[in-house]
Write a protein that holds these residues in place. Structure first.
Motif, PDB file in Angstrom:
ATOM      1  N   GLN A  55       4.025  -8.172  18.506  1.00 31.56           N
ATOM      2  CA  GLN A  55       2.860  -8.758  19.186  1.00 31.56           C
ATOM      3  C   GLN A  55       2.019  -9.635  18.265  1.00 31.56           C
ATOM      4  O   GLN A  55       1.028 -10.212  18.689  1.00 31.56           O
ATOM      5  N   MET A  56       2.398  -9.700  16.998  1.00 27.75           N
ATOM      6  CA  MET A  56       1.577 -10.445  16.036  1.00 27.75           C
ATOM      7  C   MET A  56       1.771 -11.953  16.186  1.00 27.75           C
ATOM      8  O   MET A  56       2.838 -12.422  16.599  1.00 27.75           O
ATOM      9  N   ALA A  57       0.733 -12.671  15.777  1.00 32.16           N
ATOM     10  CA  ALA A  57       0.864 -14.123  15.691  1.00 32.16           C
ATOM     11  C   ALA A  57       1.793 -14.446  14.524  1.00 32.16           C
ATOM     12  O   ALA A  57       1.879 -13.663  13.580  1.00 32.16           O
ATOM     13  N   PRO A  58       2.505 -15.573  14.578  1.00 33.32           N
ATOM     14  CA  PRO A  58       3.381 -15.945  13.453  1.00 33.32           C
ATOM     15  C   PRO A  58       2.593 -15.975  12.144  1.00 33.32           C
ATOM     16  O   PRO A  58       1.393 -16.285  12.144  1.00 33.32           O
ATOM     17  N   LEU A  59       3.271 -15.630  11.036  1.00 30.33           N
ATOM     18  CA  LEU A  59       2.585 -15.647   9.735  1.00 30.33           C
ATOM     19  C   LEU A  59       2.279 -17.084   9.338  1.00 30.33           C
ATOM     20  O   LEU A  59       3.090 -17.990   9.544  1.00 30.33           O
ATOM     21  N   THR A  60       1.108 -17.274   8.761  1.00 31.82           N
ATOM     22  CA  THR A  60       0.744 -18.595   8.248  1.00 31.82           C
ATOM     23  C   THR A  60       1.539 -18.860   6.977  1.00 31.82           C
ATOM     24  O   THR A  60       2.060 -17.912   6.360  1.00 31.82           O
ATOM     25  N   PRO A  61       1.648 -20.115   6.546  1.00 37.55           N
ATOM     26  CA  PRO A  61       2.385 -20.393   5.294  1.00 37.55           C
ATOM     27  C   PRO A  61       1.883 -19.551   4.124  1.00 37.55           C
ATOM     28  O   PRO A  61       2.677 -19.037   3.330  1.00 37.55           O
ATOM     29  N   SER A  62       0.554 -19.368   3.992  1.00 41.97           N
ATOM     30  CA  SER A  62       0.068 -18.595   2.844  1.00 41.97           C
ATOM     31  C   SER A  62       0.456 -17.126   3.000  1.00 41.97           C
ATOM     32  O   SER A  62       0.769 -16.443   2.019  1.00 41.97           O
ATOM     33  N   ALA A  63       0.491 -16.621   4.251  1.00 43.55           N
ATOM     34  CA  ALA A  63       0.909 -15.238   4.454  1.00 43.55           C
ATOM     35  C   ALA A  63       2.401 -15.078   4.170  1.00 43.55           C
ATOM     36  O   ALA A  63       2.842 -14.040   3.656  1.00 43.55           O
ATOM     37  N   VAL A  64       3.185 -16.112   4.480  1.00 48.02           N
ATOM     38  CA  VAL A  64       4.623 -16.074   4.168  1.00 48.02           C
ATOM     39  C   VAL A  64       4.823 -15.921   2.662  1.00 48.02           C
ATOM     40  O   VAL A  64       5.588 -15.079   2.188  1.00 48.02           O
ATOM     41  N   VAL A  65       4.089 -16.722   1.903  1.00 48.15           N
ATOM     42  CA  VAL A  65       4.185 -16.664   0.441  1.00 48.15           C
ATOM     43  C   VAL A  65       3.706 -15.296  -0.061  1.00 48.15           C
ATOM     44  O   VAL A  65       4.302 -14.688  -0.948  1.00 48.15           O
ATOM     45  N   PHE A  66       2.650 -14.793   0.577  1.00 45.19           N
ATOM     46  CA  PHE A  66       2.096 -13.500   0.155  1.00 45.19           C
ATOM     47  C   PHE A  66       3.079 -12.355   0.399  1.00 45.19           C
ATOM     48  O   PHE A  66       3.281 -11.499  -0.459  1.00 45.19           O
ATOM     49  N   VAL A  67       3.739 -12.376   1.566  1.00 45.89           N
ATOM     50  CA  VAL A  67       4.712 -11.313   1.867  1.00 45.89           C
ATOM     51  C   VAL A  67       5.891 -11.390   0.895  1.00 45.89           C
ATOM     52  O   VAL A  67       6.379 -10.365   0.408  1.00 45.89           O
ATOM     53  N   SER A  68       6.311 -12.594   0.570  1.00 42.14           N
ATOM     54  CA  SER A  68       7.421 -12.715  -0.388  1.00 42.14           C
ATOM     55  C   SER A  68       6.996 -12.203  -1.754  1.00 42.14           C
ATOM     56  O   SER A  68       7.788 -11.604  -2.477  1.00 42.14           O
ATOM     57  N   LEU A  69       5.722 -12.393  -2.095  1.00 43.72           N
ATOM     58  CA  LEU A  69       5.230 -11.863  -3.379  1.00 43.72           C
ATOM     59  C   LEU A  69       5.221 -10.339  -3.343  1.00 43.72           C
ATOM     60  O   LEU A  69       5.621  -9.679  -4.312  1.00 43.72           O
ATOM     61  N   ALA A  70       4.800  -9.760  -2.214  1.00 40.98           N
ATOM     62  CA  ALA A  70       4.784  -8.302  -2.098  1.00 40.98           C
ATOM     63  C   ALA A  70       6.188  -7.738  -2.306  1.00 40.98           C
ATOM     64  O   ALA A  70       6.376  -6.730  -2.990  1.00 40.98           O
ATOM     65  N   LEU A  71       7.176  -8.400  -1.729  1.00 42.01           N
ATOM     66  CA  LEU A  71       8.568  -7.951  -1.893  1.00 42.01           C
ATOM     67  C   LEU A  71       9.014  -8.110  -3.344  1.00 42.01           C
ATOM     68  O   LEU A  71       9.643  -7.229  -3.926  1.00 42.01           O
ATOM     69  N   ALA A  72       8.682  -9.263  -3.934  1.00 40.26           N
ATOM     70  CA  ALA A  72       9.128  -9.557  -5.294  1.00 40.26           C
ATOM     71  C   ALA A  72       8.501  -8.594  -6.307  1.00 40.26           C
ATOM     72  O   ALA A  72       9.152  -8.157  -7.257  1.00 40.26           O
ATOM     73  N   VAL A  73       7.244  -8.249  -6.089  1.00 40.05           N
ATOM     74  CA  VAL A  73       6.565  -7.328  -7.013  1.00 40.05           C
ATOM     75  C   VAL A  73       7.275  -5.980  -7.030  1.00 40.05           C
ATOM     76  O   VAL A  73       7.529  -5.398  -8.085  1.00 40.05           O
ATOM     77  N   LEU A  74       7.628  -5.498  -5.839  1.00 36.87           N
ATOM     78  CA  LEU A  74       8.316  -4.212  -5.764  1.00 36.87           C
ATOM     79  C   LEU A  74       9.694  -4.302  -6.413  1.00 36.87           C
ATOM     80  O   LEU A  74      10.101  -3.410  -7.169  1.00 36.87           O
ATOM     81  N   THR A  75      10.402  -5.382  -6.123  1.00 37.55           N
ATOM     82  CA  THR A  75      11.733  -5.555  -6.708  1.00 37.55           C
ATOM     83  C   THR A  75      11.636  -5.601  -8.228  1.00 37.55           C
ATOM     84  O   THR A  75      12.373  -4.911  -8.934  1.00 37.55           O
TER      85      THR A  75
END
Lengths: 259, 425
Positions: A55-75
């Motif tokens: 039900q969420m609105a599509p992620l904004t470009p900055s949120a896309v980058v932020f989510v990828s950072l969250a994944l990368a930090v954990l990795t």
């Protein structure tokens, strides 16, 4: 600083500017329980994990980058402890020199993992779009919230079980006066389960389930969020990426590590 | 209407929460304002590679602190310990010495285990002219590498430990030894000191097998062990230890095998009855302090175990699987009592007496067995800033470490390499 900015900037600041609020706000969207607040009323809702994500609105470009950072930090947090990484940066894992001495190498590594993660995800989405249409970045990227949630659970499970004990002890007697605010009897922080051959397989199984479950959920969400594709093969790039990412996550949990 | 939840607080809510936080922060100062305590800074490996040791160091130090305060403190003053995490990082270690001394106003700093953190922190302690009491086993104190302000009064050094093993090994296990060790400083210390002492005892190290530290499988190294080997001396450490022992067991199978001798460092905080370690049955280990309470243990052993919360198998009283770092952690207990003795002898009253305190420590020599020294009697060498004591050799019997020999003080003695008392402060 968070406190000062919250006072200066007002109520909306935490949701937009405080990274932990943003991160956990996003991850929480995977939860099967949530509150819906309308005016003075709060309703407790439940649904399959990921229901909210759809039900969420599509992620904004900055949120896309932020989510990828969250994944990368954990990795990278997992990767930097592996013997493989230590060998790569020329460290002896049995005689580590400490974090300060490898700050440059680890910072470069973190950024490299981030760029790679973002590049691979965007690449897979783009390839899917080229092959079969659909695959708008903002909506598809939402499916990675499930992976972020699963990785968090798996990565920090052991820390929760160990450091969590210190937290309980500190909450029970925050002023070191021997009091028991939570009504708990005096207890020793206990790590015996880490060497217990019955417990460790259970912990690994829980981590395995979290990672596998998260990826399966992500695939399901991806299918729903990718939009109409002319050809089923459009899903192949993202699926390959997901499988690779699952294998990487499981390898990180099981390989020889220091620290 | 404004939404007010945890994630959407109002300004007033935030201000009130902040005010409450300030009030709470002011509380401890008020509660503890009765007497001027002696403040001891503890440089703790709470995170990083040394964390499993750090946890037990903290627990043992807390127990010693309670024992000292219950007994009237130091010279009648109460004692406090401020624990500060150094992340087992030398750069951070140096900053921790700084913070504990300058910001927190500690009288002394103590407790460091890992050698690289000791070596990284000791110069800062000397600059700040603060006594720095390490619990590290490293030979770097007695070798003369450090300074007048750094002392090791609570645990013997690795050189002394290694060479004290050699006479008994040569006399009881065999004279032809093959050594298997990790290929870095820790392993090299074992190689050099043991090889030299073994030659002195009429024995011989016939092969030295250095294993790269990143190795996770060892099978391909075992064929290098000469067939005539009588004793296999191993000091593997790190996450691959269990694999090492398991593969060694697979290599020899049920056939003839040499006597096997190891250092407990390989298995500190690990239960010797862990599945996969069956091959260790009948093998021997060095222990500084016997994890499994010996039948003829000293009279203070039980009180020490009860104070720290450790059972007769060396595990936590609240969790039998939580095995302690028993051969190292006593050093924090003994260091605190050593400090108490020196502070009382020097009439220590505050940071201006720090130099006097170091001189008082250097004057201490005989340290008899007592509740202050549960590991055993010791002799402190004021010139080398290093304490000397006895070591134990244990055999794994039925999955448990059983003491079979105790060395003498002389077995671990060596000529002084430095005289710190001639150096300026």
């Amino acid at each position: 600083m968070i406190f000062v900015l919250a006072v200066l900037e007002g109520e909306g600041w935490l949701e937009k500017g405080e990274f932990l609020t943003v991160l956990f706000g996003l991850i929480a969207k995977v939860a099967p329980l949530w509150l819906e607040i309308t005016g003075p009323r709060a309703r407790l809702m439940r649904g399959w994990p990921g229901t909210q994500v759809l039900q969420m609105a599509p992620l904004t470009p900055s949120a896309v980058v932020f989510v990828s950072l969250a994944l990368a930090v954990l990795t990278f947090d997992g990767l930097m402890e592996t013997f493989w990484w230590q060998a790569l940066i020329g460290q002896n894992p049995l005689e580590p020199v400490g974090r300060s001495a490898v700050m440059v190498q680890n910072t470069v590594g973190l950024v490299a993992v981030w760029v790679t993660t973002l590049g691979l995800i965007l690449g897979a989405i783009l390839l899917g779009r080229r092959v079969g249409g659909g695959f708008a970045t903002g909506p598809v990227m939402l499916s990675f919230l499930a992976i972020a949630a699963g990785y968090h659970a798996a990565h920090y499970l052991v820390m929760l079980l160990t450091a969590g004990q210190y937290t309980i002890a500190a909450l029970n007697d925050p002023l070191f006066t021997g009091e028991s605010w939570l009504g708990l009897p005096p207890f020793y922080v206990s790590f015996g389960f880490l060497t217990d051959p019955r417990m460790m397989p259970l912990i690994y199984a829980a981590q395995f389930a979290a990672i596998l479950g998260a990826h399966l959920l992500a695939v399901v969400l991806g299918l729903k969020l990718a939009g109409q594709s002319r050809r089923a093969v459009a899903h192949l790039p993202l699926t390959v990426l997901m499988v690779g990412y699952t294998v990487l996550g499981l390898w990180l949990l099981s390989t020889a590590r220091s620290g | 209407m404004t939404k007010t939840t945890l994630l959407h607080p109002t300004r007033r809510g935030l201000l009130m929460a902040g005010g409450a936080g300030l009030l709470t922060a002011a509380l401890p100062g008020h509660v503890g304002a009765q007497a001027a305590p002696i403040k001891i800074g503890f440089q703790l490996h709470r995170t990083g590679i040394g964390a499993s040791y750090g946890r037990w160091y903290e627990r043992t130090a807390q127990a010693a602190l309670k024992a000292i305060n219950d007994g009237g403190g130091i010279a009648g003053r109460p004692v406090e310990i401020l624990f500060e995490d150094d992340a087992t990082d030398p750069k951070r270690g140096s900053e921790v010495v700084d913070k504990l001394t300058q910001s927190d106003g500690c009288d002394v700093v103590m407790g460091t285990l890992f050698s690289h953190v000791v070596i990284g922190s000791a110069p800062r302690a000397a600059e700040l002219k603060v006594p720095y009491l390490v619990c590290s086993e490293g030979y770097h104190v007695a070798s003369g590498m450090l300074n007048r302000w750094t002392l090791q009064p609570g645990i013997t050094d690795v050189r002394s430990q290694i060479q004290a093993m050699a006479p008994w090994i040569a006399a009881n296990l065999g004279k032809k030894v093959t050594m298997v060790f990790p290929d870095f400083a820790f392993g090299h210390d074992h190689r050099d000191f043991f090889t030299a002492k073994m030659a002195e005892m009429g024995g011989e190290v016939i092969a030295q097998i250095a294993i790269p530290p990143t190795e996770t499988s060892f099978t391909r190294y075992f064929p290098q062990i000469p067939a005539e080997t009588e004793v296999l001396y191993h000091v593997m450490v790190g996450p691959a230890v269990l694999t090492f022992v398991k593969e060694l067991g697979e290599f020899y199978g049920t056939g003839a095998k040499p006597q096997i001798f190891g250092f407990i460092d390989s298995l500190e905080a690990v239960d010797t009855a862990t599945p996969g370690l069956e091959f260790l049955e009948g093998t021997h280990f060095w222990e500084a302090h016997n994890r499994v309470k010996p039948a003829d243990a000293g009279e203070h052993e039980a009180a020490y175990r009860a104070a720290v919360g450790v059972d007769d198998n060396g595990a936590s009283v609240s969790d039998a699987a939580d095995v302690s770092t028993y051969s190292h952690m006593f050093s924090t207990w003994e260091t605190l009592f050593f400090l108490k003795q020196a502070m009382e002898a020097s009439g220590y009253s505050g940071p201006t007496d720090r130099q006097k305190l170091v001189e008082a420590m250097e004057a201490i020599s005989d340290l008899p067995y007592g509740v202050e020294r549960p590991q055993g009697a010791k002799v402190f060498n004021g010139k080398t800033h290093q304490v000397f004591g006895t070591q134990n050799i244990s055999q794994v019997q039925g999955g448990k470490l059983v003491r079979v020999h105790q060395t003498t003080m002389e077995d671990g003695a060596y000529a002084d390499a430095v005289d710190y008392t001639t150096m300026s402060f």
